[in-house]
Design an enzyme around this catalytic site. Structure first.
Site, short mmCIF file in Angstrom:
data_model
loop_
_atom_site.label_atom_id
_atom_site.label_comp_id
_atom_site.label_asym_id
_atom_site.label_seq_id
_atom_site.Cartn_x
_atom_site.Cartn_y
_atom_site.Cartn_z
N CYS A 113 0.78 -1.13 0.03
CA CYS A 113 0.07 -0.05 0.13
C CYS A 113 0.79 1.40 0.08
O CYS A 113 2.24 1.13 -0.02
CB CYS A 113 -0.96 -0.03 1.23
N HIS A 133 14.28 -12.77 13.73
CA HIS A 133 14.01 -12.69 15.06
C HIS A 133 12.34 -13.15 15.24
O HIS A 133 12.00 -13.42 16.16
CB HIS A 133 14.03 -11.61 15.95
#
Length: 138
Positions: free
Chosen positions: A62, A95
């Protein structure tokens, strides 16, 4: 691997160029807006979320990457992040094991490099990261 891509109107032109980049990583399925005519990003985030499973990944676009990322993260099985650099996508994969990469279509970010990191960089399956992801999912 199946790769789902979805976008609102702001991401339409960038998506057209990224389709060719994504082909080298797997089968690309386009779920996004097919023009630059105004459209609502939450609709496309949901379309993509409805298709993502353990064997697939997604790309969302977007204008800022933020709105579509927020909409995608409403779904429990989605771990989406907006990444503007290779460093950010590296950390998000290592992570957080992101399965959806959100891009800011109105930026000058190095999309091809960020996408390469999204598919190439593994999750660091360390106890602390697994524990934190479990806390997010609960």
């Amino acid at each position: 691997m199946k790769i789902y891509i979805a976008n609102d109107h702001a991401g339409y032109n960038v998506k057209k160029t990224l389709l060719f980049v994504l082909e080298k990583y797997g089968e690309v399925i386009d779920l996004g807006a097919d023009s630059s005519e105004s459209s609502d990003y939450p609709i496309y985030a949901k379309k993509l979320a409805d298709h993502i499973d353990d064997g697939s990944r997604g790309i969302l676009l977007c204008g800022s990457g933020i709105g579509i990322c927020m909409a995608a993260n409403r779904f429990k099985h989605i771990r989406a992040a907006v990444c503007h650099s290779v460093e950010e996508v590296t950390l998000a994969r290592h992570h957080n094991n992101i399965n959806v990469l959100c891009l800011a279509a109105r930026s000058q970010d190095p999309f091809a490099e960020i996408i390469d990191g999204f598919f190439r960089i593994p999750f660091l399956n360390e106890e602390r990261h697994v524990r934190r992801l479990a806390l997010i999912s609960s």
